[in-house]
Scaffold this motif. Structure first.
Motif, PDB file in Angstrom:
ATOM      1  N   ASN A 385       4.459  -8.983   0.854  1.00 23.03           N
ATOM      2  CA  ASN A 385       3.889  -9.415   2.118  1.00 23.03           C
ATOM      3  C   ASN A 385       2.403  -9.615   1.894  1.00 23.03           C
ATOM      4  O   ASN A 385       1.863  -9.175   0.871  1.00 23.03           O
ATOM      5  CB  ASN A 385       4.154  -8.408   3.242  1.00 23.03           C
ATOM      6  CG  ASN A 385       4.380  -9.103   4.572  1.00 23.03           C
ATOM      7  OD1 ASN A 385       3.755 -10.135   4.863  1.00 23.03           O
ATOM      8  ND2 ASN A 385       5.273  -8.566   5.395  1.00 23.03           N
ATOM      9  N   VAL A 386       1.734 -10.280   2.801  1.00 28.01           N
ATOM     10  CA  VAL A 386       0.396 -10.774   2.496  1.00 28.01           C
ATOM     11  C   VAL A 386      -0.575 -10.510   3.641  1.00 28.01           C
ATOM     12  O   VAL A 386      -0.178 -10.313   4.794  1.00 28.01           O
ATOM     13  CB  VAL A 386       0.422 -12.287   2.190  1.00 28.01           C
ATOM     14  CG1 VAL A 386       1.155 -12.565   0.895  1.00 28.01           C
ATOM     15  CG2 VAL A 386       1.062 -13.072   3.336  1.00 28.01           C
ATOM     16  N   THR A 394      -6.447 -13.977  -0.797  1.00 26.15           N
ATOM     17  CA  THR A 394      -5.302 -13.333  -0.170  1.00 26.15           C
ATOM     18  C   THR A 394      -5.006 -12.011  -0.871  1.00 26.15           C
ATOM     19  O   THR A 394      -5.330 -11.838  -2.050  1.00 26.15           O
ATOM     20  CB  THR A 394      -4.059 -14.243  -0.225  1.00 26.15           C
ATOM     21  OG1 THR A 394      -2.974 -13.642   0.486  1.00 26.15           O
ATOM     22  CG2 THR A 394      -3.613 -14.514  -1.649  1.00 26.15           C
ATOM     23  N   ILE A 395      -4.420 -11.072  -0.134  1.00 26.32           N
ATOM     24  CA  ILE A 395      -3.927  -9.814  -0.695  1.00 26.32           C
ATOM     25  C   ILE A 395      -2.412  -9.810  -0.566  1.00 26.32           C
ATOM     26  O   ILE A 395      -1.864 -10.163   0.482  1.00 26.32           O
ATOM     27  CB  ILE A 395      -4.532  -8.601   0.030  1.00 26.32           C
ATOM     28  CG1 ILE A 395      -5.977  -8.367  -0.443  1.00 26.32           C
ATOM     29  CG2 ILE A 395      -3.712  -7.337  -0.217  1.00 26.32           C
ATOM     30  CD1 ILE A 395      -6.662  -7.208   0.225  1.00 26.32           C
ATOM     31  N   SER A 396      -1.743  -9.428  -1.644  1.00 25.86           N
ATOM     32  CA  SER A 396      -0.287  -9.314  -1.649  1.00 25.86           C
ATOM     33  C   SER A 396       0.090  -7.871  -1.935  1.00 25.86           C
ATOM     34  O   SER A 396      -0.463  -7.244  -2.834  1.00 25.86           O
ATOM     35  CB  SER A 396       0.325 -10.229  -2.710  1.00 25.86           C
ATOM     36  OG  SER A 396       1.709  -9.978  -2.858  1.00 25.86           O
ATOM     37  N   ILE A 397       1.026  -7.330  -1.152  1.00 22.76           N
ATOM     38  CA  ILE A 397       1.540  -5.977  -1.346  1.00 22.76           C
ATOM     39  C   ILE A 397       3.038  -6.095  -1.588  1.00 22.76           C
ATOM     40  O   ILE A 397       3.744  -6.755  -0.821  1.00 22.76           O
ATOM     41  CB  ILE A 397       1.267  -5.084  -0.130  1.00 22.76           C
ATOM     42  CG1 ILE A 397      -0.222  -5.090   0.203  1.00 22.76           C
ATOM     43  CG2 ILE A 397       1.747  -3.663  -0.364  1.00 22.76           C
ATOM     44  CD1 ILE A 397      -0.552  -4.557   1.571  1.00 22.76           C
ATOM     45  N   SER A 398       3.532  -5.467  -2.644  1.00 22.94           N
ATOM     46  CA  SER A 398       4.949  -5.617  -2.977  1.00 22.94           C
ATOM     47  C   SER A 398       5.521  -4.310  -3.490  1.00 22.94           C
ATOM     48  O   SER A 398       4.796  -3.403  -3.894  1.00 22.94           O
ATOM     49  CB  SER A 398       5.126  -6.716  -4.036  1.00 22.94           C
ATOM     50  OG  SER A 398       4.427  -6.389  -5.216  1.00 22.94           O
ATOM     51  N   MET A 399       6.853  -4.220  -3.461  1.00 20.08           N
ATOM     52  CA  MET A 399       7.566  -3.096  -4.032  1.00 20.08           C
ATOM     53  C   MET A 399       7.754  -3.336  -5.523  1.00 20.08           C
ATOM     54  O   MET A 399       7.853  -4.473  -5.967  1.00 20.08           O
ATOM     55  CB  MET A 399       8.938  -2.955  -3.379  1.00 20.08           C
ATOM     56  CG  MET A 399       8.892  -2.968  -1.873  1.00 20.08           C
ATOM     57  SD  MET A 399      10.529  -2.841  -1.100  1.00 20.08           S
ATOM     58  CE  MET A 399      11.584  -3.770  -2.171  1.00 20.08           C
ATOM     59  N   THR A 400       7.819  -2.254  -6.286  1.00 20.63           N
ATOM     60  CA  THR A 400       8.049  -2.399  -7.718  1.00 20.63           C
ATOM     61  C   THR A 400       8.742  -1.157  -8.249  1.00 20.63           C
ATOM     62  O   THR A 400       8.986  -0.199  -7.511  1.00 20.63           O
ATOM     63  CB  THR A 400       6.724  -2.642  -8.465  1.00 20.63           C
ATOM     64  OG1 THR A 400       7.022  -3.030  -9.807  1.00 20.63           O
ATOM     65  CG2 THR A 400       5.857  -1.396  -8.472  1.00 20.63           C
ATOM     66  N   GLY A 401       9.066  -1.164  -9.533  1.00 20.70           N
ATOM     67  CA  GLY A 401       9.758  -0.044 -10.156  1.00 20.70           C
ATOM     68  C   GLY A 401      11.255  -0.246 -10.168  1.00 20.70           C
ATOM     69  O   GLY A 401      11.814  -0.956  -9.328  1.00 20.70           O
ATOM     70  N   HIS A 410      -2.116  -6.616  -4.948  1.00 21.80           N
ATOM     71  CA  HIS A 410      -2.749  -7.649  -5.751  1.00 21.80           C
ATOM     72  C   HIS A 410      -3.780  -8.361  -4.879  1.00 21.80           C
ATOM     73  O   HIS A 410      -3.503  -8.675  -3.717  1.00 21.80           O
ATOM     74  CB  HIS A 410      -1.743  -8.695  -6.231  1.00 21.80           C
ATOM     75  CG  HIS A 410      -0.545  -8.120  -6.899  1.00 21.80           C
ATOM     76  ND1 HIS A 410      -0.415  -8.044  -8.266  1.00 21.80           N
ATOM     77  CD2 HIS A 410       0.581  -7.585  -6.393  1.00 21.80           C
ATOM     78  CE1 HIS A 410       0.737  -7.490  -8.565  1.00 21.80           C
ATOM     79  NE2 HIS A 410       1.365  -7.191  -7.433  1.00 21.80           N
ATOM     80  N   ARG A 411      -4.950  -8.614  -5.431  1.00 23.44           N
ATOM     81  CA  ARG A 411      -5.940  -9.417  -4.720  1.00 23.44           C
ATOM     82  C   ARG A 411      -6.205 -10.684  -5.523  1.00 23.44           C
ATOM     83  O   ARG A 411      -6.491 -10.629  -6.716  1.00 23.44           O
ATOM     84  CB  ARG A 411      -7.243  -8.658  -4.501  1.00 23.44           C
ATOM     85  CG  ARG A 411      -8.257  -9.488  -3.701  1.00 23.44           C
ATOM     86  CD  ARG A 411      -9.521  -8.708  -3.399  1.00 23.44           C
ATOM     87  NE  ARG A 411     -10.495  -9.557  -2.763  1.00 23.44           N
ATOM     88  CZ  ARG A 411     -10.563  -9.798  -1.458  1.00 23.44           C
ATOM     89  NH1 ARG A 411      -9.687  -9.228  -0.662  1.00 23.44           N
ATOM     90  NH2 ARG A 411     -11.485 -10.586  -0.955  1.00 23.44           N
ATOM     91  N   LEU A 412      -6.093 -11.809  -4.850  1.00 24.08           N
ATOM     92  CA  LEU A 412      -6.312 -13.104  -5.476  1.00 24.08           C
ATOM     93  C   LEU A 412      -7.515 -13.763  -4.818  1.00 24.08           C
ATOM     94  O   LEU A 412      -7.597 -13.846  -3.584  1.00 24.08           O
ATOM     95  CB  LEU A 412      -5.069 -13.992  -5.308  1.00 24.08           C
ATOM     96  CG  LEU A 412      -4.940 -15.173  -6.267  1.00 24.08           C
ATOM     97  CD1 LEU A 412      -4.600 -14.676  -7.667  1.00 24.08           C
ATOM     98  CD2 LEU A 412      -3.874 -16.138  -5.784  1.00 24.08           C
TER      99      LEU A 412
END
Length: 618
Positions: A385-386, A394-401, A410-412
């Motif tokens: 989601n952003v 933009t900033i993106s936040i995601s699930m991982t693992g 993540h910041r772009l």
């Protein structure tokens, strides 16, 4: 014991990043059983409100879930009763809440919760309806106990209502699915709620957008349009009596009338009904590949005010290539550009997900190359989601693992630089269980942002995390070059940082942290460069200080200067190197050759040839 938790996090603006404040989580609810299906909105005062489905009173088929709500200030402190306050505890199932900030006709702020409700029952048959409840900022309910009915779905169960504020928050517009007799299929409707008393404002059941909806077509999204009073609506259909695809319409929230004479068909074939997104006048979606190829691609379309498509007929290609693309998310900036972030499943058997982003100009042209920018290749990096950023990025936040139990941010930058490293930065440590259905980010009017998410830890739970943006990041540390013998321990020292120093093995944008503290020691098997950042008051420096440990170069045999075998480093000395010609060795400068060193200690012999020279830079 199940918990809803809040965590406090800090993110730095313009490329800086910080860790957890106080390093942990704060419980928001310790009620028994599961809490899930969370929603989030601003409270209009710099804080936020979360609503969720709650099973604290039982898990059986009856009385199985209620709707609860809690308000937080801008620092994540709870403002209402411990464990939240009930919006509805009626019999049977209440689920899928949406929460919206709105206001009354006298400009009093209200928090409205809209949900799908199964309290109505005839014999053993339940009938789905839509209910709502409003609260003032002190948590006092404004309508009848357990809310008021605002829509009857007439036997349709796949409702998944969406809701947004309209007319500067003076009403709440929601969308739902209703069976329309004698049609056995569903129909998409929009309706509006008066925050004063919870009554509906559009005639009858509201404005019907589309008919013949298959029971599995449960995706309809609303978005408030900036600079206009209209509400943009987009929905997906799987078939039934209509052509499958994605469609759009605009609604005048004053009276519920359609703005466009006909619905706009955005995409009309091969659509996966759970993978599309609406943000303002931009729609993005995943679409099956042509020519019977396996997988899906990502497309986007801009919707003109007159109900026509602004970009190519089939939409602008965001990504067309190998793999299965899904879960597109949209963020916009003040320059008319659109960021679209999505998942690429490139290995079906191993669930190998990558995270990509593409930027489109106002005309739908790709600006990050044909394939977009790879944000992360971590295994299982899913469901981003952003958040838009004021600098145009933009900033993106995601699930991982492997268990989907960690969050990466993540910041772009606007020009496509990954400001927090190749794989982003992990938010805190791994969370027990796995995260359900992605994350819910929300920018706060008082500064910073908050995210909410559901996890299976100890059952099902809801978490929230508060972010602040750093206004004045610290300066990067200074790191002096050190000269060290080959194979010895080198220690670099960072100065000028009053906070914590993190050491990277390459530049700040791409590196990984290899050490923490004012000094960093390692074995000098070759000349090496490391980079130090300063983290102060949870804000990181925008750049890093680079420091080198340069191996002292010694001759190991007689030979030519320009032959690596002459030296212990198996290299050719450079302008910053300290060079020693060892006793008994004769090193020759080749004809017409210019050698470089910072300084030379001549314990053996250095021989010149015609037109050769040695330049020292100390």
């Amino acid at each position: 014991m199940k918990r809803i938790l809040t965590l406090v996090l800090l993110l730095a603006s313009f490329g800086a990043f910080a860790q957890f404040v106080n390093g942990g989580f704060t419980p928001v609810s310790t009620a028994v059983n599961e809490q899930q299906e969370s929603a989030i909105t601003s409270d209009g005062t710099g804080g936020y409100v979360m609503a969720w489905r709650d099973r604290r009173k039982g898990t059986g088929s009856a009385d199985s879930s209620d709707i609860y709500v809690q308000r937080f200030d801008g620092n994540g402190n709870m403002l209402w009763a411990t464990n939240g306050i009930p919006a509805c505890t009626a019999p049977n199932v209440q689920q899928l809440p949406k929460v919206v900030l709105c206001k009354t006709s006298t400009n009093q702020p209200r928090i409205m919760v809209v949900w799908q409700d199964y309290r109505a029952k005839v014999g053993t048959t339940t009938y789905t309806k839509i209910f709502c409840q409003a609260f003032d900022l002190n948590g006092n309910p404004q309508y009848a106990t357990n809310g008021v009915e605002v829509a009857d779905c007439n036997g349709t169960n796949n409702i998944y209502p969406d809701a947004v504020p309209a007319l500067n928050g003076s009403r709440v517009v929601f969308a739902y699915n209703r069976r329309y007799d004698p049609d056995a299929y569903g129909n998409y409707f929009v309706q509006a709620i008066n925050p004063d008393n919870g009554t509906t404002l559009f005639t009858g059941n509201g404005t019907r957008l589309a008919s013949g909806i298959d029971m599995f077509s449960r995706a309809i999204l609303l978005s408030e349009l900036e600079g206009t009073q209209h509400i943009q609506v987009a929905w997906a259909m799987l078939g039934a009596s209509n052509t499958p695809g994605i469609f759009a319409q605009r609604i005048n929230p004053s009276n519920g009338s359609k703005v466009w004479a006909a619905n706009l068909a955005i995409q009309a074939s091969g659509y996966g009904a759970t993978s599309f997104e609406l943000k303002g006048d931009i729609v993005a979606w995943s679409q099956e590949k042509v020519n019977s190829q396996t997988g899906t691609d990502i497309f986007a379309q801009k919707l003109n005010a007159d109900g026509t498509a602004a970009w190519t007929t089939q939409g602008a290609a965001v990504y067309v290539g190998p793999g299965t693309q899904s879960a597109p998310k949209i963020s916009r900036n003040a320059f008319g550009e659109t960021f679209i972030t999505w998942n690429n499943l490139y290995s079906q058997g191993n669930s190998q997900y990558e995270l990509f982003v593409q930027k489109l100009d106002p005309f739908g042209n790709r600006l990050f190359g044909t394939d977009g920018q790879l944000l992360s290749s971590n295994t299982g990096n899913r469901l981003p989601n952003v958040l838009e950023q004021p600098d145009g990025g933009t900033i993106s936040i995601s699930m991982t693992g492997s268990n989907q139990n960690r969050l990466l941010v993540h910041r772009l930058s606007r020009d496509g630089r990954r400001l927090w490293g190749f794989n982003g930065r992990e938010i805190g440590s791994a969370i027990g269980g796995y995260i359900w259905n992605g994350v819910l980010p929300l920018s706060l009017s008082g500064g910073g942002a908050v995210i909410g998410f559901n996890t299976s830890f100890g059952g099902d739970n809801v978490y929230a995390g508060k972010f602040n943006f750093c206004e004045t990041p610290p300066a990067a540390p200074a790191v002096a070059t050190q000269y060290v013998e080959l194979g010895a321990t080198a220690t670099l020292t960072a100065t000028g940082c009053n906070g914590t120093v993190n050491w990277y093995d390459t530049n700040h944008q791409q590196g990984v942290i290899v050490g923490t503290g004012p000094t960093f020691s390692f074995t000098a098997n070759a000349t090496a460069t490391y980079y130090a950042e300063c983290v102060l008051d949870q804000c990181a420096s925008l750049t890093t200080g680079a420091g080198q440990a340069r191996v002292i170069i010694r001759s190991v045999q007689s030979g030519a200067w320009d032959q690596p075998a002459t030296w212990n480093c198996n290299c050719i000395p450079e302008a910053l190197d300290q060079v020693v010609v060892m006793p008994g060795h004769s090193v020759t400068l080749p004809t017409s050759y210019t050698a470089h060193a910072r300084e030379l200690r001549q314990e053996g012999t250095l021989q010149n040839s015609a037109n050769s020279e040695l330049r020292l830079s100390y």
